[in-house]
Design a protein around this motif. Structure first.
Motif, PDB file in Angstrom:
ATOM      1  N   ARG A   3      -9.934   1.185  40.862  1.00 38.31           N
ATOM      2  CA  ARG A   3      -8.970   0.085  40.953  1.00 38.31           C
ATOM      3  C   ARG A   3      -7.742   0.365  40.061  1.00 38.31           C
ATOM      4  NH1 ARG A   3      -9.211  -5.845  40.588  1.00 38.31           N
ATOM      5  NH2 ARG A   3     -11.463  -5.762  40.620  1.00 38.31           N
ATOM      6  N   GLU A   4      -8.009   0.852  38.836  1.00 38.79           N
ATOM      7  CA  GLU A   4      -6.899   1.092  37.913  1.00 38.79           C
ATOM      8  C   GLU A   4      -5.967   2.189  38.419  1.00 38.79           C
ATOM      9  OE1 GLU A   4      -8.036   1.487  33.695  1.00 38.79           O
ATOM     10  OE2 GLU A   4      -9.612   0.037  34.167  1.00 38.79           O
TER      11      GLU A   4
ATOM     12  N   THR B 126     -20.033  -0.048  38.083  1.00 39.17           N
ATOM     13  CA  THR B 126     -18.830  -0.884  37.994  1.00 39.17           C
ATOM     14  C   THR B 126     -17.723  -0.187  37.215  1.00 39.17           C
ATOM     15  OG1 THR B 126     -19.950  -1.998  36.173  1.00 39.17           O
ATOM     16  CG2 THR B 126     -19.858  -3.162  38.277  1.00 39.17           C
ATOM     17  N   GLU B 127     -18.092   0.743  36.355  1.00 44.48           N
ATOM     18  CA  GLU B 127     -17.070   1.472  35.606  1.00 44.48           C
ATOM     19  C   GLU B 127     -16.221   2.307  36.576  1.00 44.48           C
ATOM     20  OE1 GLU B 127     -18.700   3.947  32.533  1.00 44.48           O
ATOM     21  OE2 GLU B 127     -16.721   4.835  32.123  1.00 44.48           O
ATOM     22  N   TYR B 128     -16.934   2.948  37.518  1.00 45.62           N
ATOM     23  CA  TYR B 128     -16.244   3.767  38.527  1.00 45.62           C
ATOM     24  C   TYR B 128     -15.329   2.880  39.389  1.00 45.62           C
ATOM     25  CZ  TYR B 128     -15.682   7.015  42.484  1.00 45.62           C
ATOM     26  OH  TYR B 128     -15.177   7.822  43.477  1.00 45.62           O
ATOM     27  N   TRP B 129     -15.911   1.749  39.823  1.00 39.48           N
ATOM     28  CA  TRP B 129     -15.161   0.759  40.617  1.00 39.48           C
ATOM     29  C   TRP B 129     -13.868   0.379  39.897  1.00 39.48           C
ATOM     30  CZ3 TRP B 129     -15.376  -2.260  45.100  1.00 39.48           C
ATOM     31  CH2 TRP B 129     -14.755  -3.521  45.069  1.00 39.48           C
ATOM     32  N   ASN B 130     -13.996   0.112  38.591  1.00 42.10           N
ATOM     33  CA  ASN B 130     -12.816  -0.288  37.818  1.00 42.10           C
ATOM     34  C   ASN B 130     -11.822   0.854  37.663  1.00 42.10           C
ATOM     35  OD1 ASN B 130     -13.508  -2.972  37.480  1.00 42.10           O
ATOM     36  ND2 ASN B 130     -14.836  -2.523  35.715  1.00 42.10           N
ATOM     37  N   ASN B 131     -12.355   2.063  37.452  1.00 42.96           N
ATOM     38  CA  ASN B 131     -11.459   3.223  37.329  1.00 42.96           C
ATOM     39  C   ASN B 131     -10.635   3.412  38.601  1.00 42.96           C
ATOM     40  OD1 ASN B 131     -12.353   3.773  34.784  1.00 42.96           O
ATOM     41  ND2 ASN B 131     -13.804   5.380  35.416  1.00 42.96           N
TER      42      ASN B 131
ATOM     43  N   SER C  35     -12.121   9.971  37.666  1.00 46.70           N
ATOM     44  CA  SER C  35     -12.534   8.569  37.710  1.00 46.70           C
ATOM     45  C   SER C  35     -14.055   8.451  37.894  1.00 46.70           C
ATOM     46  CB  SER C  35     -11.798   7.819  38.826  1.00 46.70           C
ATOM     47  OG  SER C  35     -12.022   8.449  40.063  1.00 46.70           O
TER      48      SER C  35
ATOM     49  N   GLU D  22      -3.899   0.582  41.054  1.00 42.93           N
ATOM     50  CA  GLU D  22      -2.976  -0.469  40.606  1.00 42.93           C
ATOM     51  C   GLU D  22      -1.906   0.002  39.631  1.00 42.93           C
ATOM     52  OE1 GLU D  22      -5.446  -3.709  39.300  1.00 42.93           O
ATOM     53  OE2 GLU D  22      -5.117  -4.730  41.226  1.00 42.93           O
TER      54      GLU D  22
ATOM     55  N   ALA E  62     -10.165  -6.366  46.106  1.00 43.45           N
ATOM     56  CA  ALA E  62     -11.595  -6.036  46.172  1.00 43.45           C
ATOM     57  C   ALA E  62     -12.138  -6.307  47.578  1.00 43.45           C
ATOM     58  CB  ALA E  62     -12.376  -6.844  45.148  1.00 43.45           C
TER      59      ALA E  62
END
Ligand code: PHE
Length: 504
Positions: free
Chosen positions: A305-306, A298-303, A451, A309, A324
């Motif tokens: 996304r960031e 999930t850290e990668y997923w969030n990176n 990322s 965005e 998502a």
């Protein structure tokens, strides 16, 4: 009336063999050309029968080929009934009170009247008296007829000039005549002895083998064609590519994930969610199941996304509300770079130099035409190492393509959302005499690698090309549908040659 069934080739040959053998029995040598029993048999059939006897040493024979003079229809008519001029002379002699010129054609025929009259005048055989023809010579000699009769008998003429003249007058043509001079062979017999091809257990046990004649081995025989499997040309070229990769120290990636989420196929590669490549017209979406599971990391997923965005790792980002749901849509992978990303993500757990490659199918919602299908094979490679530079990528590409037999490369700046700089690679197509695009390449962007958790100083090259293009060039296929799909000719697959990419 129904036509008589033609005798099978086998019985026809067997009959011929018997004819030849019994004829030979009464004459030590057979000059076949003049033997009437063989006159109507086509030389090829006779040769077949003789060859089978020759292989059993029952006969020996020589083939004689000579040119013979043969009468044409007109020539044969003259030989039988006289030349045109002779016919005219005869008609004039037979006429009681001279021959009316206007009547001549009725008696001797139009052709003879036309040609023969003039000649008979020239020879001094007839004369003209008003509208009548009268006899002038007491007797005549029909030379042409005599010459033709010599030819009918001997099939040649001692005076070549005369022969040439008769040919020119279309009374004679030259034909090739094949004849065979046959002698008894060492194993001459009146009947072919059955030669056994198999030695059976019964023959050995019962001693019958002692009485049998066995066929000699033919070590020059080609052997029956085996109905074996065949590699598709794409597989042959793929095999060569794999060898090149292995030779250069690459590890093969597992490419069994034909269905990927939008996240791995697009978002991790920073293809924006509104990018046209993600449209229905370009990508096949899966309807069942339609939604992927969230990735474990999930850290990668969030990176990721960031970065999309608001930007991160020095990247300004795209600055749009990233969804998502879009990332969790399931797609048929549009490139094997989805697999490369997953491998690099794995590499981030234990970063270091690595070389990976893959060759497998990808899918794009394309309009099918002579050079495009909705699926093709992608050849892809990635190299991770410290201190990599663009010059190194160019150098590597030159070596890689040289191993495929492409010596000259040109590089053109290009754009991929995930590489910077990016380069299209062009190679000279010797057959077409022009430069064709053979691949796409680039250095992965820092935000893509960071990322995942890869260290800042680890750089990664990547490149991709289709397997179809070099295969089509190699096998001279101009329509891709001859290579893949239901129109493929199986004979093409079974019979085409193996491929060796030129390793200069
Ligand atoms: N994914 C690219 C293509 O489909 C090939 C590529 C791979 C380009 C890796 C750069 C880096 O053409």
């Amino acid at each position: 009336m129904a036509p008589e069934p033609a005798p099978s080739a086998a019985t026809a040959t067997a009959d011929l063999v018997t004819t030849v053998l019994s004829a030979l029995d009464s004459a030590a040598t057979l000059p076949l050309a003049s033997t009437s029993a063989f006159a109507t048999i086509p030389p090829a059939a006779l040769k077949g029968a003789l060859d089978s006897l020759l292989s059993r040493e029952m006969v020996v024979y020589e083939t004689l080929e000579r040119e013979v003079a043969v009468l044409t229809g007109e020539g044969a008519d003259i030989a039988a009934r006289g030349s045109h001029e002779a016919k005219v002379y005869e008609a004039v002699c037979n006429a009681v009170d001279g021959m009316k010129i206007s009547e001549l054609a009725k008696v001797v025929g139009a052709a003879s009247a036309k040609v023969g009259q003039g000649k008979a005048f020239k020879e001094g055989w007839i004369k003209k008296d008003g509208d009548k023809l009268l006899k002038k010579a007491d007797s005549i000699k029909d030379v042409t007829r005599e010459q033709l009769n010599v030819i009918a008998e001997t099939q040649t003429y001692p005076d070549v000039k005369i022969l040439a003249d008769l040919k020119k007058r279309k009374l004679v043509v030259m034909n090739k005549r094949i004849s065979f001079l046959i002698n008894k062979g060492a194993k001459f017999a009146l009947q072919i002895v059955r030669e056994e091809t198999d030695l059976t257990a019964e023959m050995v046990a019962g001693g019958a083998w002692k009485e049998k004649t066995f066929k000699a081995y033919n070590f020059a025989a080609l052997g029956a064609k085996q109905n074996s499997g065949a590699l598709h040309p794409l597989n042959k070229v793929r095999h060569e590519f794999r060898n090149i990769f292995f030779e250069m120290g690459f590890t093969e990636m597992s490419t069994d994930r034909f269905v990927e989420s939008g996240f791995w196929n697009f978002d991790t590669l920073f293809v924006p969610q509104q990018h046209p490549a993600r449209d229905l017209q370009d990508t096949f979406y899966i309807s069942d199941p339609a939604v992927a599971d969230l990735p474990e990391d999930t850290e990668y997923w969030n990176n990721v996304r960031e970065v999309h965005e608001q930007g991160k790792y020095g990247s300004a980002g795209y600055r749009y509300p990233w969804r998502a749901e879009e990332a969790l849509r399931l797609v048929l992978r549009t490139h094997t770079t989805a697999t490369s990303v997953a491998m690099l993500h794995k590499l981030a757990q234990n970063p270091g130099p690595a070389r990976y490659f893959s060759i497998d199918r990808v899918f794009r919602n394309e309009t099918v035409d002579a050079t495009h299908l909705a699926e093709f094979h992608q050849v892809e490679g990635v190299i991770a190492d410290y201190g990599l530079t663009l010059g190194g990528l160019i150098g590597f590409m030159k070596e890689f393509f040289r191993k495929m037999g492409i010596d000259d490369l040109r590089f053109k700046p290009a754009y991929n959302p995930y590489t910077e700089p990016s380069m299209e690679i062009f190679g000279e197509h010797k057959g077409l005499g022009k430069w064709v695009e053979i691949g796409n390449s680039g250095m992965f962007r820092p935000e893509m690698l960071e990322s995942m958790g890869l260290p800042k100083d680890l750089r990664v090259y990547g490149w991709g090309l289709s397997l179809e293009r070099p295969t089509m060039i190699r096998y001279k296929v101009s329509n891709i549908r001859e290579l893949l799909g239901h129109k493929v000719d199986l004979g093409f697959i079974e019979n085409n040659a193996a491929v060796r990419l030129d390793k200069s």
